[in-house]
Write a protein that holds these residues in place. Structure first.
Motif, short mmCIF file in Angstrom:
data_model
loop_
_atom_site.label_atom_id
_atom_site.label_comp_id
_atom_site.label_asym_id
_atom_site.label_seq_id
_atom_site.Cartn_x
_atom_site.Cartn_y
_atom_site.Cartn_z
N SER A 72 0.86 -1.18 0.00
CA SER A 72 0.00 0.00 0.00
C SER A 72 0.89 1.22 0.00
CB SER A 72 -0.89 0.04 1.24
OG SER A 72 -2.00 -0.79 1.07
N VAL A 73 0.50 2.24 -0.76
CA VAL A 73 1.31 3.44 -0.84
C VAL A 73 0.49 4.64 -0.38
CG1 VAL A 73 2.65 4.96 -2.34
CG2 VAL A 73 2.65 2.49 -2.74
N LEU A 74 1.09 5.44 0.50
CA LEU A 74 0.49 6.70 0.93
C LEU A 74 1.31 7.85 0.39
CD1 LEU A 74 -0.22 6.05 4.73
CD2 LEU A 74 -1.81 5.80 2.84
N ARG A 75 0.64 8.95 0.14
CA ARG A 75 1.38 10.15 -0.24
C ARG A 75 0.62 11.37 0.28
NH1 ARG A 75 1.94 9.89 -5.92
NH2 ARG A 75 0.32 11.42 -6.31
N ASN A 76 1.30 12.26 0.96
CA ASN A 76 0.71 13.47 1.52
C ASN A 76 -0.57 13.19 2.31
OD1 ASN A 76 2.70 15.06 0.44
ND2 ASN A 76 1.58 15.36 -1.48
N GLY A 77 -0.56 12.13 3.07
CA GLY A 77 -1.70 11.84 3.93
C GLY A 77 -2.84 11.13 3.23
N ALA A 78 -2.72 10.86 1.94
CA ALA A 78 -3.80 10.19 1.23
C ALA A 78 -3.30 8.86 0.67
CB ALA A 78 -4.32 11.07 0.10
N LYS A 79 -4.24 7.95 0.44
CA LYS A 79 -3.83 6.67 -0.10
C LYS A 79 -3.68 6.78 -1.61
CE LYS A 79 -5.13 1.85 -0.24
NZ LYS A 79 -6.03 0.86 0.35
#
Lengths: 347, 522
Positions: free
Chosen positions: B228-235
């Protein structure tokens, strides 16, 4: 100019609790005064807020708070940097006794007032240096290191006075505790406390001492690796605390025109620690709040004066005092505030 | 922002939320001034190893905190086996079967291994702890990980890697159904990491769901089933490992195509005679930490220190800086002999040092970004010559911009920043002192790919500006890219010094791994 707007707000917030505590105490006193049948009313003679002019100077409970609270404020000014640098100074009560004993004994032995005063402050500074050496050079735990002087210091004071209460007549020394300048009808101890507060705040915030001190308190090892002279700064806090205690000891002696090596400054170290902590400086070190510490000192005296005003005997007074202290500490604790916030804004 | 992902599409596991062992739905967490998690979904199946990836500040730590009961979400739900749970503390989460092992190994170093494993759950009889039973259980818990230890010794006597294993053994001893491992491999060497992976596979096959948070892409590709990848607090999405090539993963994490770090700089010509070195250590050593060592670094040169944990590389760095006092030998900076063991003298001569453990030995976490940045400069000037508030703000703003420090402001406490940004603050502190020599101990440890590339580029540009750089890193590819010369240490001594074409991963690795009798200088 203040160092930053952010620091100003955090400081103001933490300094709020002593003010709230004092406000509640004053309101309690006023309620007692006004609601009691045949009572003095709001400003009548005997009321908490009553201010009379005696011998050309104002007198009354509120003036007492400022006058006698000055000692606590002075002690708190010395204690705050110590605590911010992760230390604690338990010896300030004993240093007060030593300082009073030195001044009284020298005065009685015919030394000039200035010499007696300087000697008292000098000895107090040496006491602070002793603590500094134990903590900074020998690396003892501050609690244990200053406990040594707390216990032994009272013995030293009794040696100086040869186990007597030494009464003295020295206009200059008495002026430190009882004087009122002609140009300003305020007690000298209060003026000393205000000057000390302003001076300390100026030195801490206008030099870089505040930053370096808070860095040492926040993380001593990281500070050392950033080139901060941690040990020197820590040593300095104990010497300063010693001098402040010496000054408080002079005031205490002047107030009764005598040096009492047995009781002078007794338990005052705890009052000073309380004043600092309730004012928003953590015992874990780091951020220091001087204004909060000063207000905490006044809160301490406000409590004591309230006990007198309400005719609560000194034997039971510690209990209500402790309850108020507990309340203020709980109100100011981060966890209590978090809980309150959570209640106000349910998730 | 345009999504750079072209060859991999998120896999919509619509039906899985109901089947999941642990499922988070639409989690929202707000911190002052920043939304740390924005409607994040996450589903962990039983018997899978699920890697959680993202740059610093992407929200991984926050998600882990929510799952492990350290942080209450502002909105959203967490289900364990379909049942909604609201753990209010790590203890409650553990009781429900979710155990977490954190990046900073949280053990009690003075207590015995057995007590560490069984703490709070010691076997008791009539209120008294049964030590023999506690020891037996500790041995059994470690045996599950195929580890044999003297469980009566203090845990602090064992290396970090063992402490990590003990943390995992402790987590398993609670009959965990979900095991969250936050950067478990960051302080392990290759062999230890392999041991850990073997244990992880075994646990997976027993049906435990494992959340694996890591910055090491190789490790993720070796061990994870899904990512799973998150970026800037979003999935960003969730993929099975096979569906997500490494390049796509990096793009998903950073939201941009990564440019490869610049090629290895050429070594300055060797003219030893008569040259003044930026920093020169002669026979420097300290009992029980490093035998007498020579090191010379020129201005504009990067020298790497390679070796395993405990090989003496950190010890050498600390001796160079004066953080520890050497028993023998000395250090010269630009020809001037330094006062032995004096950090202040080293700083005055222009030496800077960022320690491996930046939280314990680098930053003052409760002080602001600004205060941390000006600290070393101010300490050098002394307390009586304060840096004017306006100048402090200018310095802070300058470095926040120049190094790309992501922070709500200069007055934010540094403790609330992510690891990569904290590292940049630490670098900024030293750059503000205009150093001549920069000693960096694991500057990219625990830092994500994007910030790592930025810090690498920064180090390279500082070298280009004429700084002498001593770089310690467990990431051999990083050393090889950054350094023209690599000194390899083993067993608290320098075994060899590599230069030119010999500076490559396989050569370094073979020297590090060689038995003690070999390892002669090529």
């Amino acid at each position: 100019m203040t160092a930053s707007p952010a620091r100003l707000t955090t400081h103001t917030n933490a300094a709020l609790w002593p003010v709230v505590g004092m406000a509640l105490l004053v309101i309690t006193n006023v309620l007692f005064d006004t609601l009691r049948a045949g009572g003095p009313g709001l400003f009548g003679a005997g009321a908490f807020l009553h201010v009379s002019v005696r011998d050309g100077v104002p007198a009354g409970a509120t003036i007492d708070v400022l006058n006698y609270g000055a000692t606590f404020v002075i002690l708190a000014m010395g204690m705050a940097p110590v605590i911010a640098a992760r230390g604690v100074d338990l010896s300030v009560g004993s240093i007060m006794a030593i300082s009073g004993a030195v001044a009284a004994t020298m005065s009685v032995n015919g030394h000039a007032s200035a010499v007696s005063i300087a000697a008292a402050l000098g000895v107090a500074a040496l006491c602070g240096l002793w603590n500094a050496i134990l903590v900074s050079v020998l690396g003892l735990q501050p609690f244990v290191a200053t406990l040594v002087l707390m216990v032994a210091g009272r013995g030293v004071a009794q040696m100086i006075t040869q186990s007597h209460i030494v009464t003295f007549h020295d206009a200059a020394i008495e002026y430190i505790g009882l004087g009122r300048p002609t140009w300003l009808p305020l007690p000298v101890p209060l003026l000393l406390a205000i000057t000390l507060f302003a001076g300390t705040a100026l030195v801490i915030r206008r030099t870089a001492l505040g930053l370096l001190l808070e860095a040492v308190g926040g993380n001593p090892e990281a500070s050392r690796l950033a080139g901060v002279r941690s040990r020197l700064i820590i040593a300095g806090t104990y010497v300063f605390s010693g001098v402040c205690a010496g000054l408080a000891g002079l005031i205490a002696a002047a107030n009764i025109k005598a040096a009492d090596p047995f009781h002078a400054g007794q338990n005052q170290e705890l009052a000073a620690i309380f004043a600092v902590v309730v004012g928003g400086t953590s015992l874990a070190g780091g951020r220091m709040n001087l204004l909060g510490a000063a207000l905490g000192g006044l809160l301490m005296q406000c409590l004591i004066t309230t006990m007198y005003a309400r005719n609560i005997g000194s034997d039971v007074a510690p209990l209500p005092q402790a309850l108020v202290i507990l309340g203020v500490c709980i109100a100011g604790s981060p966890r209590a505030r978090q809980w309150l916030r959570a209640r106000r804004m349910p998730a | 922002m345009p999504d750079a992902i072209t060859h991999a599409r998120p896999n919509p596991h619509q039906a899985e939320a109901s089947a999941a062992l642990l499922a988070a739905e639409a989690l929202i967490v707000d911190y002052p001034g920043v939304r740390a998690l924005d409607r994040v979904d996450f589903a962990l199946l039983a018997g899978e190893i699920h890697a959680l990836m993202g740059e610093n500040g992407a929200g991984k730590s926050t998600l882990v905190k929510v799952l492990s009961g350290l942080q209450r979400p502002g909105a959203g739900t967490v289900r364990l086996c379909g049942r909604v749970i609201r753990p209010a503390s790590p203890r409650e989460a553990q009781a429900q079967g979710i155990s977490t092992v954190y990046q900073e190994v949280d053990v009690l170093p003075l207590m015995s291994v057995a007590d560490n494993i069984c703490l709070g759950r010691q076997a008791k009889r009539a209120g008294f702890i049964r030590h023999s039973e506690v020891r037996r259980r500790a041995v059994a818990a470690l045996a599950r990980l195929d580890i044999t230890l003297d469980v009566t010794r203090s845990l602090g006597e064992y290396p970090i890697a063992i402490q990590q294993m003990v943390s995992i053994a402790r987590a398993l001893d609670i009959d965990a159904r979900v095991l969250i491992l936050d950067e478990p491999t960051s302080s392990l060497d290759a062999g230890e990491a392999r041991d850990l992976f073997r244990v992880m596979r075994k646990l997976r096959d027993q049906g435990i769901g494992i959340v694996f948070v890591s910055h090491f892409l190789e490790h993720v590709y070796e061990i994870a089933d899904r990512i799973s990848v998150l970026r800037n607090g979003a999935k960003v999405g969730v993929w099975t490992k096979a569906d997500l090539p490494k390049a796509s993963l990096i793009e998903a994490m950073t939201g941009r195509v990564i440019h490869h770090a610049p090629a290895r700089p050429a070594t300055a010509a060797r003219t030893d005679s008569g040259t003044t070195f930026a920093i020169e250590a002669t026979g420097i050593g300290r009992r029980r930490s490093l035998s007498a060592t020579n090191l010379r670094v020129r201005a504009g040169e990067s020298v790497g220190l390679a070796g395993l944990l405990g090989s003496g590389r950190t010890e050498l760095a600390r001796l160079l800086f004066g953080a520890d006092t050497p028993d023998e030998g000395g250090v010269r900076v630009n020809g001037k002999e330094l006062v032995r063991g004096s950090v202040r003298d080293a700083i005055r001569r222009g030496v800077a040092f960022t320690p491996e453990d930046r939280k314990a030995m680098g930053l003052i976490l409760e002080l602001s970004v600004r205060e941390n940045i000006v600290l070393a400069l101010q300490a050098r000037r002394g307390s009586l010559r304060p840096i004017a508030p306006a100048e402090q703000r200018r310095l802070a703003t300058h470095y926040i911009e120049a190094l790309g420090i992501k922070t709500p402001g200069a007055e934010t406490p540094v403790g609330s920043l992510s690891g990569g940004n904290q590292q940049k603050v630490l670098l900024a502190r030293w750059l503000a002192t205009s150093p001549a020599v920069l000693i960096l101990d694991e500057p990219t440890r625990g830092i994500d790919v994007g910030a790592r590339a930025e810090i690498e580029a920064l180090i390279e540009s500082l070298r280009g500006q004429g700084l002498a750089i001593v770089l310690i890193s467990s990431e051999l590819d990083e050393l090889v890219r950054a350094c023209g010369r690599v000194v390899v240490l083993r067993d608290r001594r320098v075994v060899t010094e590599l230069e030119g074409d010999l500076v490559n991963e396989s050569t370094i690795l073979s020297i590090i791994a060689a038995p003690a009798s070999e390892g002669a200088t090529p």
